[in-house]
Design a protein around this motif. Structure first.
Motif, short mmCIF file in Angstrom:
data_model
loop_
_atom_site.label_atom_id
_atom_site.label_comp_id
_atom_site.label_asym_id
_atom_site.label_seq_id
_atom_site.Cartn_x
_atom_site.Cartn_y
_atom_site.Cartn_z
N GLU A 1 3.00 5.98 -14.92
CA GLU A 1 1.50 5.92 -14.83
C GLU A 1 1.30 6.52 -13.52
O GLU A 1 1.36 5.78 -12.47
CB GLU A 1 1.75 3.75 -14.92
N THR B 1 7.95 -4.59 -10.97
CA THR B 1 8.16 -6.07 -10.40
C THR B 1 8.40 -6.76 -11.47
O THR B 1 8.35 -7.96 -11.26
CB THR B 1 7.04 -6.29 -9.66
N ASN C 1 -0.53 -11.61 -7.48
CA ASN C 1 -1.17 -10.80 -8.51
C ASN C 1 -1.64 -9.63 -7.82
O ASN C 1 -0.35 -8.67 -6.56
CB ASN C 1 -2.70 -11.07 -7.28
N CYS D 1 -5.30 -1.63 -14.26
CA CYS D 1 -4.71 -0.73 -14.61
C CYS D 1 -5.25 -0.78 -16.08
O CYS D 1 -4.46 0.05 -17.10
CB CYS D 1 -3.94 -2.44 -14.85
N THR E 1 -0.40 -7.72 -1.13
CA THR E 1 -0.51 -7.71 0.73
C THR E 1 -1.39 -7.30 0.85
O THR E 1 -2.59 -7.19 2.06
CB THR E 1 0.85 -7.71 1.16
N SER F 1 2.88 -3.85 -11.00
CA SER F 1 3.66 -2.62 -11.85
C SER F 1 5.56 -3.39 -12.68
O SER F 1 5.51 -4.40 -12.57
CB SER F 1 4.33 -1.67 -10.85
N HIS G 1 -6.80 -9.82 -22.44
CA HIS G 1 -6.66 -8.42 -21.52
C HIS G 1 -5.21 -8.95 -21.64
O HIS G 1 -4.97 -10.19 -21.88
CB HIS G 1 -7.06 -8.93 -20.54
P1 NAP Z 1 3.61 -4.42 -7.40
O1 NAP Z 1 3.83 -3.61 -6.60
O2 NAP Z 1 4.32 -4.92 -8.47
O3 NAP Z 1 3.19 -6.28 -7.06
C1 NAP Z 1 2.27 -6.92 -7.53
C2 NAP Z 1 3.05 -8.13 -6.91
O4 NAP Z 1 3.83 -8.34 -7.07
C3 NAP Z 1 2.35 -7.93 -5.38
O5 NAP Z 1 1.36 -9.17 -5.33
C4 NAP Z 1 3.78 -8.05 -4.56
O6 NAP Z 1 3.80 -8.46 -3.57
C5 NAP Z 1 4.27 -8.90 -5.12
N1 NAP Z 1 5.96 -8.78 -5.53
C6 NAP Z 1 6.67 -8.20 -5.15
N2 NAP Z 1 8.08 -7.98 -5.37
C7 NAP Z 1 7.66 -9.06 -6.08
C8 NAP Z 1 9.27 -9.48 -6.55
N3 NAP Z 1 10.09 -8.83 -6.23
N4 NAP Z 1 9.33 -11.09 -6.31
C9 NAP Z 1 7.75 -11.30 -6.84
N5 NAP Z 1 6.80 -10.77 -6.62
C10 NAP Z 1 7.24 -9.38 -5.88
O7 NAP Z 1 2.36 -3.65 -8.02
P2 NAP Z 1 0.81 -3.18 -7.02
O8 NAP Z 1 1.11 -2.27 -6.70
O9 NAP Z 1 0.31 -4.35 -6.59
O10 NAP Z 1 -0.05 -2.52 -7.97
C11 NAP Z 1 0.11 -2.17 -9.47
C12 NAP Z 1 0.15 -2.26 -10.36
O11 NAP Z 1 -0.24 -3.07 -11.39
C13 NAP Z 1 -0.21 -0.98 -11.38
O12 NAP Z 1 1.17 -0.44 -12.00
C14 NAP Z 1 -0.95 -1.33 -12.33
O13 NAP Z 1 -1.14 -0.83 -13.81
C15 NAP Z 1 -1.03 -2.70 -12.67
N6 NAP Z 1 -1.66 -3.36 -12.88
C16 NAP Z 1 -1.59 -4.14 -13.80
C17 NAP Z 1 -2.87 -4.99 -14.56
C18 NAP Z 1 -2.90 -5.48 -15.41
O14 NAP Z 1 -4.00 -7.20 -15.99
N7 NAP Z 1 -2.20 -5.83 -16.61
C19 NAP Z 1 -3.71 -5.57 -13.52
C20 NAP Z 1 -4.00 -4.74 -12.14
C21 NAP Z 1 -3.12 -3.62 -11.86
P3 NAP Z 1 3.51 -7.58 -2.35
O15 NAP Z 1 2.36 -7.42 -2.18
O16 NAP Z 1 3.36 -8.86 -0.98
O17 NAP Z 1 4.32 -6.35 -2.12
#
Ligand code: NAP
Length: 521
Positions: free
Chosen positions: A400, A237, A156, A296, A185, A234, A477
């Motif tokens: 974004e 990721t 998440n 998001c 985290t 993102s 969604h």
């Molecule tokens: P993120 O950096 O991509 O991280 C998301 C999740 O992925 C975190 O739990 C992260 O863990 C984990 N992660 C990171 N690297 C990974 C890997 N190599 N393998 C598996 N898991 C990994 O995103 P964020 O910064 O938390 O969230 C912001 C983004 O989410 C924005 O771009 C937003 O648009 C998007 N978002 C989309 C929605 C939707 O429903 N479409 C909803 C909310 C947010 P760690 O935290 O431990 O690094």
């Protein structure tokens, strides 16, 4: 050193090894708690969830599992005040922001509890009617949906530590599939506390709900054939996760909810003195400032008829200027901080990048912080940019900026606006503002294939509508293309991801014997 939060795996609480990673208050900079999953036996954790949790959940009917969700709702309601305190400390949002996450989670769970109850004593779902296969009517094909025998792994994003868990867990648990959640985290504390309360209350069978806090190392390696992964985060990721062999070689199902360049479209009939214009300005400002734009679904691109560009810039800018930014504990604050100093830096860099192609219409840097030290707090003021040539400003359709930032874009014709909106490459949501039902309907059909949801705000919906950015459990969604290509919620459609479809071809008598065990979703 602050408290180290435990992980719940294999039906028990297990502390990770080492000092772990610290979580911070993004307003004061104080360290709050720590998380670590180092040293966990993840393959054993997944096996326990599949075998013990999955078997117990599948032994229940849909109706019994819906009642179980109702019991989870009561536990979360009882601890609501503690969640508020954690969210304020760890996420930097206002009470209103916390409500979007916490009450949104409880509402979604409650909706599935209530709607799932109607599925009653069934153990499978019928998918459409039985259809005859030959000229004679004695042999038919009936599609049925059966709960998967794997585990649902949720990875998440940081911005919804409460809703992000429960909007996924509600359809998974109702389906009979056990859940392992890995929260982001930075804000894992609230998710961990909610899981701890639900486990302590004993309302779920052992193995139905597990939590792994900290990094993602090893999680995807523990996946097997009938597991599913629901990732929110993102696009970058998401792209990395898609490369894992579990998806290529074992056909593990993957749902991706990624970032999105969502739009608001002021229709040609909505002049600055119209009701629709007022509703549009209100919604743009709300979307830019709720959760400091860390949604998001938030509006990133704001399309207006070219002749109303200046009026829209003035109206939105005036409302943004009145927003007090700072410490959410101060009653005067309307918009809190971003989730971390890293995010604040990323957002400032994003604004700087957009300024290469856009003018500054309202400068967030002019907001003095309420009760917060600008050298410490992760606060960024609401910022409205504008690009008078939206065709040339490619970056606006591509980058974004995950904060209180949007860009105003003029269009010359509705066809021009539709084409510009589609340059987002597939989005979660677009909202349309106008009074002409026929034009609004036609625009919906023009844009629907590029969006998961369209939100139409005409004057008669002014006091009824649920908000551009609010994700309702009744509605889909997810979004195509850039938005990840995923689908969540959408009422009982959301159960589909956690079921396997099978066509049973049999004599009518055999299908009649199956019918009492199944129900139509
Ligand atoms: P993120 O950096 O991509 O991280 C998301 C999740 O992925 C975190 O739990 C992260 O863990 C984990 N992660 C990171 N690297 C990974 C890997 N190599 N393998 C598996 N898991 C990994 O995103 P964020 O910064 O938390 O969230 C912001 C983004 O989410 C924005 O771009 C937003 O648009 C998007 N978002 C989309 C929605 C939707 O429903 N479409 C909803 C909310 C947010 P760690 O935290 O431990 O690094």
């Amino acid at each position: 050193m602050s408290e180290l939060l435990s992980n719940h795996v294999g039906g028990r609480w297990v502390a990770g090894e080492g000092a772990g990673t610290a979580l911070f208050d993004p307003v004061t900079g104080d360290e709050l708690v720590r998380v670590s999953n180092a040293g966990l036996d993840l393959p054993a954790a997944f096996a326990f969830a599949r075998e013990t949790g999955g078997a117990a959940l599948r032994a229940m009917t849909y109706g019994e599992r819906a009642a179980m969700l109702g019991a989870v709702v009561k536990v979360l309601q009882a601890h609501r005040a503690e969640y508020e305190a954690i969210a304020t400390a760890n996420s930097g949002g206002t009470r209103g922001d916390n409500a979007v996450d916490i009450d949104g989670a409880i509402f979604t769970l409650g909706w599935y509890a209530k709607t799932g109850a109607a599925l009653g004593p069934a153990r499978a779902l019928l998918d459409g009617p039985a259809v005859k296969l030959g000229k004679e009517d004695g042999f038919r094909s009936q599609h049925v949906l059966l709960p998967l025998r794997g585990v649902a792994l949720f990875i998440n994003a940081f911005n919804f530590p409460a809703w992000g868990l429960w909007e996924k867990a509600a359809p998974a648990l109702l389906s009979g599939v056990p859940v392992i959640v890995k929260p982001a985290t930075a804000t894992a504390w609230l998710t961990q506390k909610m899981v701890a309360d639900v486990i302590a209350a004993g309302v779920l069978p052992a193995g139905a709900l597990s939590i792994v806090c900290g990094g993602s190392a090893g999680l995807l390696d523990a996946l097997a054939g009938e597991d599913v992964v629901s990732f929110t985060g993102s696009a970058a990721t998401g792209a990395t996760i898609r490369q894992h062999p579990a998806f290529r070689e074992q056909s593990v199902r993957l749902n991706v909810e990624a970032d999105s360049l969502n739009s608001a479209l002021l229709m040609p009939d909505a002049a600055p003195d119209s009701e629709a214009f007022g509703l549009f300005v209100r919604e743009v400002v709300r979307e830019m400032t709720v959760k400091a734009g860390q949604k998001c679904t938030a509006i990133r691109r704001v399309f207006v008829p070219a002749e109303h560009y200046d009026a829209a810039a003035q109206a939105i800018g005036a409302k943004l200027a009145a927003i007090k930014v700072g410490n959410p504990r101060n009653e005067a604050t309307r918009m809190g901080s971003l989730v971390s100093r890293e995010q604040a830096a990323t957002v400032r860099n994003g604004i700087a990048a957009l300024r290469e192609v856009a003018e500054l219409l309202h400068d967030g840097a002019t907001h003095e912080l309420v009760d917060a030290d600008p050298a410490i707090a992760a606060c960024v003021g609401p910022t409205l940019l504008g690009a008078r040539d939206p065709q040339a400003a490619s970056l606006v359709h591509d980058l974004e900026v995950f904060g209180p930032v949007a860009t105003l874009l003029p269009y010359r014709s509705l066809a021009d606006a539709h084409a510009l909106i589609r340059r987002g490459g597939g989005s979660l949501v677009a909202s349309l503002y106008g009074a002409d039902a026929a034009t609004l309907g036609a625009s919906c059909l023009e844009l629907a294939d590029a969006h998961g949801r369209l939100h139409v705000v005409s004057p008669e919906a002014g006091s009824l509508h649920t908000g551009h950015g609010n994700v309702m459990p009744q509605s889909l969604h997810g979004g195509p293309g850039r938005a990840g290509g995923g689908e969540e919620l959408g009422g009982l459609r959301g159960l589909g991801f956690y079921h396997r479809r099978c066509a049973i071809q049999a004599a009518t008598g055999v299908l009649d014997a199956i019918a009492p065990l199944a129900t139509s979703a």
